[in-house]
Design an enzyme around this catalytic site. Structure first.
Site, PDB file in Angstrom:
ATOM      1  N   HIS A 122       0.820  -1.218   0.000  1.00  0.00           N
ATOM      2  CA  HIS A 122       0.000   0.000   0.000  1.00  0.00           C
ATOM      3  C   HIS A 122       0.851   1.265   0.000  1.00  0.00           C
ATOM      4  CE1 HIS A 122      -3.673  -2.421   1.716  1.00  0.00           C
ATOM      5  NE2 HIS A 122      -3.419  -2.664   0.447  1.00  0.00           N
ATOM      6  N   ASN A 216      -2.759 -12.669  15.784  1.00  0.00           N
ATOM      7  CA  ASN A 216      -3.636 -11.510  15.937  1.00  0.00           C
ATOM      8  C   ASN A 216      -4.210 -11.542  17.354  1.00  0.00           C
ATOM      9  OD1 ASN A 216      -5.892  -9.560  15.583  1.00  0.00           O
ATOM     10  ND2 ASN A 216      -5.499  -9.837  13.394  1.00  0.00           N
TER      11      ASN A 216
HETATM   12  C1  BJW Z   1      -3.222  -6.757  16.458  1.00  0.00           C
HETATM   13  C2  BJW Z   1      -2.651  -6.009  17.494  1.00  0.00           C
HETATM   14  C3  BJW Z   1      -1.470  -6.519  18.074  1.00  0.00           C
HETATM   15  C4  BJW Z   1      -4.420  -4.958  16.783  1.00  0.00           C
HETATM   16  N1  BJW Z   1      -0.938  -7.677  17.631  1.00  0.00           N
HETATM   17  N2  BJW Z   1      -2.696  -7.900  16.049  1.00  0.00           N
HETATM   18  C5  BJW Z   1     -12.957  -7.599  -3.523  1.00  0.00           C
HETATM   19  C6  BJW Z   1     -14.070  -7.682  -2.713  1.00  0.00           C
HETATM   20  C7  BJW Z   1     -14.591  -6.532  -2.111  1.00  0.00           C
HETATM   21  C8  BJW Z   1     -14.003  -5.290  -2.297  1.00  0.00           C
HETATM   22  C9  BJW Z   1     -12.887  -5.213  -3.107  1.00  0.00           C
HETATM   23  C10 BJW Z   1     -12.390  -6.360  -3.707  1.00  0.00           C
HETATM   24  N3  BJW Z   1     -11.314  -5.985  -4.430  1.00  0.00           N
HETATM   25  C11 BJW Z   1     -11.107  -4.658  -4.287  1.00  0.00           C
HETATM   26  C12 BJW Z   1     -12.062  -4.158  -3.497  1.00  0.00           C
HETATM   27  C13 BJW Z   1     -12.193  -2.731  -3.074  1.00  0.00           C
HETATM   28  C14 BJW Z   1     -11.246  -2.341  -1.975  1.00  0.00           C
HETATM   29  C15 BJW Z   1     -11.499  -3.224  -0.755  1.00  0.00           C
HETATM   30  O1  BJW Z   1     -10.790  -4.150  -0.463  1.00  0.00           O
HETATM   31  N4  BJW Z   1     -12.513  -2.904   0.021  1.00  0.00           N
HETATM   32  C16 BJW Z   1     -12.801  -3.679   1.244  1.00  0.00           C
HETATM   33  C17 BJW Z   1     -12.857  -2.746   2.443  1.00  0.00           C
HETATM   34  C18 BJW Z   1     -14.056  -4.471   1.042  1.00  0.00           C
HETATM   35  N5  BJW Z   1      -9.845  -2.447  -2.385  1.00  0.00           N
HETATM   36  C19 BJW Z   1      -9.246  -1.487  -3.087  1.00  0.00           C
HETATM   37  O2  BJW Z   1      -9.847  -0.479  -3.445  1.00  0.00           O
HETATM   38  C20 BJW Z   1      -7.793  -1.710  -3.458  1.00  0.00           C
HETATM   39  N6  BJW Z   1      -7.584  -1.436  -4.819  1.00  0.00           N
HETATM   40  C21 BJW Z   1      -7.989  -2.270  -5.771  1.00  0.00           C
HETATM   41  O3  BJW Z   1      -8.503  -3.337  -5.506  1.00  0.00           O
HETATM   42  O4  BJW Z   1      -7.736  -1.830  -7.060  1.00  0.00           O
HETATM   43  C22 BJW Z   1      -8.419  -2.507  -8.121  1.00  0.00           C
HETATM   44  C23 BJW Z   1      -9.733  -1.799  -8.252  1.00  0.00           C
HETATM   45  C24 BJW Z   1      -9.758  -0.516  -8.699  1.00  0.00           C
HETATM   46  C25 BJW Z   1     -10.967   0.122  -8.856  1.00  0.00           C
HETATM   47  C26 BJW Z   1     -12.150  -0.524  -8.515  1.00  0.00           C
HETATM   48  C27 BJW Z   1     -12.127  -1.821  -8.015  1.00  0.00           C
HETATM   49  C28 BJW Z   1     -10.888  -2.483  -7.900  1.00  0.00           C
HETATM   50  C29 BJW Z   1      -6.904  -0.728  -2.713  1.00  0.00           C
HETATM   51  C30 BJW Z   1      -6.914  -0.940  -1.236  1.00  0.00           C
HETATM   52  C31 BJW Z   1      -6.059   0.132  -0.561  1.00  0.00           C
HETATM   53  C32 BJW Z   1      -6.217   0.140   0.936  1.00  0.00           C
HETATM   54  N7  BJW Z   1      -5.662   1.325   1.454  1.00  0.00           N
HETATM   55  C33 BJW Z   1      -5.633   1.537   2.883  1.00  0.00           C
HETATM   56  C34 BJW Z   1      -5.212   2.995   3.141  1.00  0.00           C
HETATM   57  C35 BJW Z   1      -3.712   3.150   2.830  1.00  0.00           C
HETATM   58  C36 BJW Z   1      -3.243   4.525   3.161  1.00  0.00           C
HETATM   59  C37 BJW Z   1      -3.276   4.812   4.632  1.00  0.00           C
HETATM   60  O5  BJW Z   1      -2.449   4.252   5.390  1.00  0.00           O
HETATM   61  O6  BJW Z   1      -4.139   5.598   5.052  1.00  0.00           O
HETATM   62  O7  BJW Z   1      -4.730   0.616   3.474  1.00  0.00           O
HETATM   63  S1  BJW Z   1      -7.185   1.145   3.680  1.00  0.00           S
HETATM   64  C38 BJW Z   1      -6.448   0.522   5.167  1.00  0.00           C
HETATM   65  O8  BJW Z   1      -6.821  -0.869   5.303  1.00  0.00           O
HETATM   66  C39 BJW Z   1      -4.934   0.542   4.919  1.00  0.00           C
HETATM   67  C40 BJW Z   1      -4.504  -0.788   5.442  1.00  0.00           C
HETATM   68  O9  BJW Z   1      -3.278  -1.163   4.868  1.00  0.00           O
HETATM   69  C41 BJW Z   1      -5.661  -1.687   5.081  1.00  0.00           C
HETATM   70  C42 BJW Z   1      -5.761  -2.929   5.895  1.00  0.00           C
HETATM   71  O10 BJW Z   1      -5.958  -2.608   7.249  1.00  0.00           O
HETATM   72  P1  BJW Z   1      -5.176  -3.449   8.357  1.00  0.00           P
HETATM   73  O11 BJW Z   1      -3.736  -3.193   8.248  1.00  0.00           O
HETATM   74  O12 BJW Z   1      -5.619  -4.842   8.291  1.00  0.00           O
HETATM   75  O13 BJW Z   1      -5.665  -2.698   9.680  1.00  0.00           O
HETATM   76  P2  BJW Z   1      -7.032  -2.914  10.515  1.00  0.00           P
HETATM   77  O14 BJW Z   1      -7.194  -1.748  11.409  1.00  0.00           O
HETATM   78  O15 BJW Z   1      -8.161  -3.224   9.623  1.00  0.00           O
HETATM   79  O16 BJW Z   1      -6.772  -4.242  11.359  1.00  0.00           O
HETATM   80  C43 BJW Z   1      -5.802  -4.281  12.393  1.00  0.00           C
HETATM   81  C44 BJW Z   1      -5.729  -5.707  12.904  1.00  0.00           C
HETATM   82  O17 BJW Z   1      -4.692  -5.789  13.854  1.00  0.00           O
HETATM   83  C45 BJW Z   1      -7.005  -6.188  13.594  1.00  0.00           C
HETATM   84  O18 BJW Z   1      -7.328  -7.501  13.119  1.00  0.00           O
HETATM   85  C46 BJW Z   1      -6.623  -6.254  15.071  1.00  0.00           C
HETATM   86  O19 BJW Z   1      -7.301  -7.304  15.771  1.00  0.00           O
HETATM   87  C47 BJW Z   1      -5.155  -6.524  14.974  1.00  0.00           C
HETATM   88  N8  BJW Z   1      -4.306  -6.100  16.102  1.00  0.00           N
HETATM   89  N9  BJW Z   1      -3.387  -4.923  17.761  1.00  0.00           N
HETATM   90  C48 BJW Z   1      -1.573  -8.367  16.669  1.00  0.00           C
HETATM   91  N10 BJW Z   1      -0.831  -5.867  19.114  1.00  0.00           N
END
Ligand code: BJW
Length: 248
Positions: A122, A216
Site C-alpha cells: 500500500h 492476531n
Molecule cells: C493486532 C494487534 C497486536 C491490533 N498484535 N494484532 C474484492 C471484494 C470486495 C471489495 C474489493 C475487492 N477488491 C477490491 C475491493 C475494493 C477495496 C477493498 O478491499 N474494500 C474492502 C474494504 C471491502 N480495495 C481497493 O480499493 C484496493 N484497490 C484495488 O482493488 O484496485 C483494483 C480496483 C480498482 C478500482 C475498482 C475496483 C478495484 C486498494 C486498497 C487500498 C487500501 N488502502 C488503505 C489505506 C492506505 C493509506 C493509509 O495508510 O491511510 O490501506 S485502507 C487501510 O486498510 C490501509 C490498510 O493497509 C488496510 C488494511 O488494514 P489493516 O492493516 O488490516 O488494519 P485494521 O485496522 O483493519 O486491522 C488491524 C488488525 O490488527 C485487527 O485484526 C486487530 O485485531 C489486529 N491487532 N493490535 C496483533 N498488538
C-alpha cells in the site's frame, strides 16, 4: 487450531516463508490501527480521507491527516514484532531458504527494524508525490508548513499510498504473487484481512499448498490452518524462540 508447537515445528522445517502484515503490528509502537475501538477511522468516514475523491474534494484535510500520521511514524520505534520478523528473515535466508515480507503498512517500521525483503503493498507515508505529474519526493521529517503542500510540478503533494479504488503497484503484486509459488509457510500478522487484494493472498497461499498461520489479538475472517492469539510483539518472539532457540 491454536497449537504453538505445531507452528514452531512447521517454521523450523520451512524453506520458503512469506509474512503478510497489517496495522496491528505497529500498534505496540503507538501507531493506531484503522478499524475497531481506538482505530484511526473510529468516528471517521474512510471515504473522506483515504480515496482520490477525498483528496480532490478537500486536499488540505487529507494532507493534514496524513502529515500527522507521517510525523507520528517518524518518531515511533519498531517494536519486538518488527524485530522478530527481521530476525526471522535473517534466519531463513542464512539457512538457504526464501523469504518475503508483504506489508500493508506505510510506516516503514519493518525496514527500520532491519527487514530487507519488504514489499510495500500500500505504498509509503515517507514518500509523497505531485498529484499532477506523479513525481516522487521524500520530504524532511518535519511537519509541512502548509496544507496542502505545493509539489515540484505545480500540483499538490499527496502521500505515495494506495487509496481505495486505486491499483496496487504492478511490481508489488508481481513479487507477492510469485512468492506464493515457493512459499510453504504463510504468516498473517496484525491485519483484519478484509482489504483486497492483500486479503486474497491468504486463500491463494492455501491453494498453492502453504500452511497458513494467523497471529492476531482476535480471530479474523481469514481461513487459516492455525491461529496464535495474542499481541504480535509477544507471540512472534516466543514463536522464534520455540522454533530456533537462541539461534534465531
Ligand atoms: C493486532 C494487534 C497486536 C491490533 N498484535 N494484532 C474484492 C471484494 C470486495 C471489495 C474489493 C475487492 N477488491 C477490491 C475491493 C475494493 C477495496 C477493498 O478491499 N474494500 C474492502 C474494504 C471491502 N480495495 C481497493 O480499493 C484496493 N484497490 C484495488 O482493488 O484496485 C483494483 C480496483 C480498482 C478500482 C475498482 C475496483 C478495484 C486498494 C486498497 C487500498 C487500501 N488502502 C488503505 C489505506 C492506505 C493509506 C493509509 O495508510 O491511510 O490501506 S485502507 C487501510 O486498510 C490501509 C490498510 O493497509 C488496510 C488494511 O488494514 P489493516 O492493516 O488490516 O488494519 P485494521 O485496522 O483493519 O486491522 C488491524 C488488525 O490488527 C485487527 O485484526 C486487530 O485485531 C489486529 N491487532 N493490535 C496483533 N498488538
Amino acid at each position: 487450531m491454536d497449537d504453538p508447537e505445531a507452528v514452531a515445528s512447521t517454521l523450523r522445517r520451512a524453506r520458503g516463508v512469506v509474512v503478510l502484515t497489517g496495522a496491528g503490528v505497529s500498534a505496540e509502537s503507538g501507531l493506531p490501527t484503522f478499524r475497531g475501538d481506538g482505530g484511526l477511522w473510529r468516528g471517521h468516514d474512510p471515504t473522506r480521507l483515504a480515496t482520490p475523491e477525498a483528496f480532490e474534494r478537500d486536499p488540505a484535510l487529507v494532507s493534514e491527516w496524513y502529515d500527522l500520521r507521517r510525523m507520528a511514524a517518524a518518531v515511533s520505534e519498531p517494536n519486538a514484532a518488527h524485530v522478530a520478523m527481521a530476525e526471522l528473515e535473517r534466519h531463513v535466508v542464512a539457512a538457504g531458504g526464501r523469504f518475503a515480507l508483504l506489508t500493508q503498512n506505510v510506516d516503514r517500521l519493518h525496514q527500520r527494524a532491519g527487514s530487507e525483503r519488504v514489499v510495500e503493498l500500500h505504498g509509503s507515508l515517507v514518500v509523497w508525490r505531485d498529484h499532477r505529474s506523479g513525481r516522487r519526493v521524500t520530504p524532511e521529517p518535519t511537519p509541512f508548513r502548509t496544507h496542502p503542500m505545493p509539489g515540484p510540478d505545480g500540483g499538490w503533494l499527496r502521500p505515495d499510498v494506495v487509496w481505495f479504488g486505486e491499483y496496487l503497484s504492478e511490481e508489488a503484486l508481481t513479487v507477492a504473487t510469485s512468492a506464493l509459488t515457493w512459499c510453504d509457510l504463510f504468516l498473517v500478522v496484525g491485519t483484519s484481512a478484509i482489504v483486497y487484494p492483500a486479503a486474497g493472498l491468504v486463500g491463494r497461499a492455501t491453494a498453492a499448498g502453504a500452511v497458513t498461520v494467523e497471529v492476531n489479538v482476535a480471530a479474523t475472517p481469514a481461513h487459516v490452518d492455525h491461529r496464535l492469539v495474542g499481541p504480535a510483539a509477544a507471540v512472534l518472539p516466543r514463536l522464534l524462540e520455540a522454533a530456533f532457540g537462541n539461534a534465531a
